[in-house]
Design an enzyme around this catalytic site. Structure first.
Site, PDB file in Angstrom:
ATOM      1  N   HIS A  79      -8.997   3.714  24.533  1.00 11.06           N
ATOM      2  CA  HIS A  79      -8.674   2.408  25.101  1.00 11.06           C
ATOM      3  C   HIS A  79      -7.211   2.221  24.895  1.00 11.06           C
ATOM      4  CE1 HIS A  79      -8.895  -1.537  27.208  1.00 11.06           C
ATOM      5  NE2 HIS A  79      -7.885  -1.839  26.183  1.00 11.06           N
ATOM      6  N   GLU A  80      -6.755   2.280  23.660  1.00  7.80           N
ATOM      7  CA  GLU A  80      -5.423   1.852  23.342  1.00  7.80           C
ATOM      8  C   GLU A  80      -4.404   3.388  23.867  1.00  7.80           C
ATOM      9  OE1 GLU A  80      -4.805  -0.986  22.745  1.00  7.80           O
ATOM     10  OE2 GLU A  80      -6.531  -1.603  22.165  1.00  7.80           O
TER      11      GLU A  80
ATOM     12  N   HIS B 247      -3.656   2.926  27.285  1.00  5.43           N
ATOM     13  CA  HIS B 247      -2.762   2.028  27.415  1.00  5.43           C
ATOM     14  C   HIS B 247      -1.457   2.687  27.414  1.00  5.43           C
ATOM     15  CE1 HIS B 247      -4.317  -1.938  28.075  1.00  5.43           C
ATOM     16  NE2 HIS B 247      -4.941  -2.225  27.278  1.00  5.43           N
TER      17      HIS B 247
ATOM     18  N   GLU C  56      -5.893  -4.131  31.728  1.00  4.00           N
ATOM     19  CA  GLU C  56      -7.211  -3.833  30.815  1.00  4.00           C
ATOM     20  C   GLU C  56      -8.312  -3.145  31.481  1.00  4.00           C
ATOM     21  OE1 GLU C  56      -7.245  -4.525  27.772  1.00  4.00           O
ATOM     22  OE2 GLU C  56      -5.406  -4.957  27.719  1.00  4.00           O
TER      23      GLU C  56
END
Length: 290
Positions: free
Chosen positions: A144-145, A148, A224
């Protein structure tokens, strides 16, 4: 206390730099004897709005390390650190970005990514997250990071913040000038803006700033969802990300420092309009819908 001092010191330093820059460029002289110079005011607003946002972005990585006490892993000292480095390296390669710095910081379950560019970024996870999640769940959080970073979310949010900051500063002073002129319309001579201008500009800065924060929070929530989908693509399945979100949903959250709230895996606000993150239920539902 350390976080508060650092936050205040950073913002004071930014305002000092921008104030000096505005004076050198002359854009702070938008109030003239002939009235409000809108072109000059727009230049001042853009300098303060975008300048503050981009300075914060450029300083984001060192500030993140100092405020959380994150320790960058340069040479893994145990199996967990080696696994973290190898996992992020594989995910970064799959996402098409340079290897980010990987760090661990003490604290409750959370993680964040920050950095001024895709190829000069930082991924950090808390000790609480490592202790409370399975390897698959931690891997999903890392993905997820990394998503980003690959999506350029830090720069995108900075640009959005710069735009809304500019409009807040510009409109607040236009409204303040109008109010001041209305209240002083019967005066034959004017030696400059009165107290009404300064009071109104402060009030408008606050009110317009609240409205702007709603816009920024909305964009933050959308990124997100995108990062969750990115994690699912990197992992090849949404199941680990869903499991990680379910785990986070059952853990009492401790907020990251204010400058990192929007960068974390979990977070939010008291009211959903001001929350930087959707609820875990909304994020899980979005992943299940595909």
């Amino acid at each position: 206390m350390k976080r508060i001092v650092l936050f205040l010191a950073t913002n004071l330093a930014i305002m000092l730099v921008l104030g000096i820059s505005a004076s050198l460029l002359g854009v702070n002289k938008f109030l003239t004897a002939n009235g409000l110079n809108l072109g000059m005011l727009l230049g001042f607003a853009a300098l303060m709005g975008f300048g503050g946002a981009f300075i914060s972005l450029w300083m984001s990585k060192p500030i993140a390390k100092w405020s959380t006490g994150a320790r960058v892993i340069t040479q893994p000292s145990n199996a967990t650190e080696a696994w973290l480095m190898n996992t992020v390296a594989a995910q970064a390669q799959k996402a098409g970005i340079a290897m980010p710095e990987v760090a661990v910081y003490p604290g409750e379950p959370n993680a964040f990514a920050t950095g001024a560019t895709k190829n000069a970024s930082l991924v950090a996870v808390s000790t609480g997250l490592l202790e409370s999640m399975t390897h698959d769940e931690v891997e999903a959080v890392l993905a997820h990071e990394v998503a980003h970073i690959a999506n350029g979310d830090m720069v995108t949010l900075t640009l959005i913040q710069g735009v809304v900051n500019t409009f807040v500063i510009f409109l607040a002073r236009v409204v303040a000038y109008g109010v001041d002129q209305f209240l002083r319309k019967d005066e034959e001579e004017s030696s400059g803006p009165g107290i009404a201008y300064y009071v109104t500009s402060i009030v408008c800065d606050i009110l317009f700033g609240i409205l702007a924060s709603i816009i920024v929070a909305w964009f933050s929530r959308q990124r997100e969802y995108r990062a969750d989908r990115g994690a699912a693509r990197i992992m090849g399945t949404p199941r680990p990300m869903i499991a990680a979100l379910q785990r986070l949903g059952g853990i009492a959250q401790v907020d990251l420092p204010k400058n990192l709230t929007a960068s974390g895996i979990a977070g939010g606000g008291v009211l959903s309009l001001f929350s930087s993150h959707p609820s875990t239920e909304q994020r899980i539902a979005a992943l299940q819908r595909g």
